[in-house]
Design a protein around this motif. Structure first.
Motif, PDB file in Angstrom:
ATOM      1  N   GLU A 249      -9.296   5.198   2.864  1.00 25.89           N
ATOM      2  CA  GLU A 249      -8.154   5.853   3.500  1.00 25.89           C
ATOM      3  C   GLU A 249      -7.345   4.821   4.284  1.00 25.89           C
ATOM      4  O   GLU A 249      -7.709   4.423   5.379  1.00 25.89           O
ATOM      5  CB  GLU A 249      -8.632   6.972   4.434  1.00 25.89           C
ATOM      6  N   SER A 250      -6.235   4.393   3.682  1.00 29.39           N
ATOM      7  CA  SER A 250      -5.405   3.352   4.291  1.00 29.39           C
ATOM      8  C   SER A 250      -4.417   3.913   5.307  1.00 29.39           C
ATOM      9  O   SER A 250      -3.885   3.169   6.118  1.00 29.39           O
ATOM     10  CB  SER A 250      -4.621   2.614   3.200  1.00 29.39           C
ATOM     11  N   GLY A 251      -4.142   5.209   5.207  1.00 30.99           N
ATOM     12  CA  GLY A 251      -3.116   5.800   6.051  1.00 30.99           C
ATOM     13  C   GLY A 251      -1.727   5.692   5.449  1.00 30.99           C
ATOM     14  O   GLY A 251      -0.747   6.155   6.021  1.00 30.99           O
ATOM     15  N   HIS A 252      -1.635   5.072   4.258  1.00 28.82           N
ATOM     16  CA  HIS A 252      -0.342   4.879   3.598  1.00 28.82           C
ATOM     17  C   HIS A 252      -0.237   5.638   2.278  1.00 28.82           C
ATOM     18  O   HIS A 252       0.681   5.392   1.508  1.00 28.82           O
ATOM     19  CB  HIS A 252      -0.092   3.388   3.342  1.00 28.82           C
ATOM     20  N   GLY A 253      -1.187   6.490   2.016  1.00 27.34           N
ATOM     21  CA  GLY A 253      -1.164   7.254   0.775  1.00 27.34           C
ATOM     22  C   GLY A 253      -2.034   6.627  -0.288  1.00 27.34           C
ATOM     23  O   GLY A 253      -2.552   5.531  -0.125  1.00 27.34           O
TER      24      GLY A 253
ATOM     25  N   ALA B 183      -4.284   1.866  -2.341  1.00 28.58           N
ATOM     26  CA  ALA B 183      -3.325   2.652  -3.126  1.00 28.58           C
ATOM     27  C   ALA B 183      -4.025   3.476  -4.205  1.00 28.58           C
ATOM     28  O   ALA B 183      -3.533   4.533  -4.606  1.00 28.58           O
ATOM     29  CB  ALA B 183      -2.274   1.738  -3.747  1.00 28.58           C
TER      30      ALA B 183
ATOM     31  N   MET C 289       0.805  -1.199   0.000  1.00 34.03           N
ATOM     32  CA  MET C 289       0.000   0.000   0.000  1.00 34.03           C
ATOM     33  C   MET C 289       0.847   1.261   0.000  1.00 34.03           C
ATOM     34  O   MET C 289       0.409   2.276  -0.492  1.00 34.03           O
ATOM     35  CB  MET C 289      -0.919   0.014   1.217  1.00 34.03           C
ATOM     36  N   ALA C 290       2.022   1.217   0.561  1.00 35.17           N
ATOM     37  CA  ALA C 290       2.848   2.418   0.667  1.00 35.17           C
ATOM     38  C   ALA C 290       3.768   2.609  -0.534  1.00 35.17           C
ATOM     39  O   ALA C 290       4.082   3.746  -0.881  1.00 35.17           O
ATOM     40  CB  ALA C 290       3.668   2.370   1.945  1.00 35.17           C
ATOM     41  N   THR C 291       4.213   1.536  -1.164  1.00 32.27           N
ATOM     42  CA  THR C 291       5.165   1.694  -2.271  1.00 32.27           C
ATOM     43  C   THR C 291       4.499   2.257  -3.524  1.00 32.27           C
ATOM     44  O   THR C 291       5.100   3.074  -4.224  1.00 32.27           O
ATOM     45  CB  THR C 291       5.850   0.360  -2.611  1.00 32.27           C
TER      46      THR C 291
ATOM     47  N   ALA D  63      -5.177  -4.021  -0.480  1.00 29.26           N
ATOM     48  CA  ALA D  63      -3.959  -3.241  -0.727  1.00 29.26           C
ATOM     49  C   ALA D  63      -4.047  -2.372  -1.973  1.00 29.26           C
ATOM     50  O   ALA D  63      -3.706  -1.181  -1.940  1.00 29.26           O
ATOM     51  CB  ALA D  63      -2.751  -4.167  -0.817  1.00 29.26           C
TER      52      ALA D  63
END
Length: 183
Positions: free
Chosen positions: A49-53, A44, A1-3, A40
């Motif tokens: 809203e995942s909190g990872h962008g 992305a 999720m963040a990458t 995931a």
């Protein structure tokens, strides 16, 4: 999720190849399992809203080899414009055409393969063969691959089995590491 959000911030026109037996496109409102890994890609893409962008444009996502998609997830995928290539439709040429010469972020979840090929936690029949993964990566110029995520390898603890699986993985992804001019 963040990458993925980080990749599209740096390369807004990149395509995302999500090579997986699953869509990973559920949201907290649609998931039947509550499994974060099954949400995931939708996170992305900003569906929740995942909190990872977020920031991934779903129309730039190509879901390759997916075959275990629940009805509510299918509806989200269709509505968002994610392109899906079922296992029977996957060739290197079709995947390359789907990304249309864009630079690419590649995510591979090993359950995309036929069960028993590489150890994975999930087993979904009628998967791709390792040679098909290599064909996909050969069809995309190595210089166009921005990143490669390898997910869901489930080591068995048997050294021989795990070594064979690791060798298979290395063979499949070798085209990404071919000598190529970097843009």
């Amino acid at each position: 999720m963040a990458t993925l959000p980080a990749a599209v911030r740096a390369h807004p026109d990149c395509a995302v190849l999500w090579i997986d037996a699953h869509g990973d496109f559920n949201t907290p409102d649609t998931t039947e399992s509550g499994y974060l890994g099954g949400m995931a890609l939708s996170g992305a893409c900003g569906l929740w809203e995942s909190g990872h962008g977020a920031g991934v444009d779903p129309s730039r996502v190509v879901l390759v080899g997916a075959r275990d998609i629940d009805p509510s997830e299918r509806e989200l995928l269709d509505k968002a414009g994610v392109r899906i290539l079922a296992p029977a439709d996957v060739t290197g040429q079709r995947v390359a055409a789907a990304v249309g010469g864009a630079r690419v972020w590649v995510h591979i979840d090993w359950d995309v393969l036929e069960p028993g090929t590489v150890p994975a936690d999930y087993h979904v029949p009628d998967g791709l063969a390792p040679g098909r993964i290599r064909e996909i990566l050969e069809a995309i110029p190595a210089a166009d691959v921005l990143g490669l995520e390898l997910a869901e390898f489930a080591a068995t603890g048997d050294e021989s089995t795990d070594a064979r699986a690791t060798e298979s993985i290395m063979d499949m992804v070798a085209p990404v590491f071919a000598t190529a001019a970097v843009r």
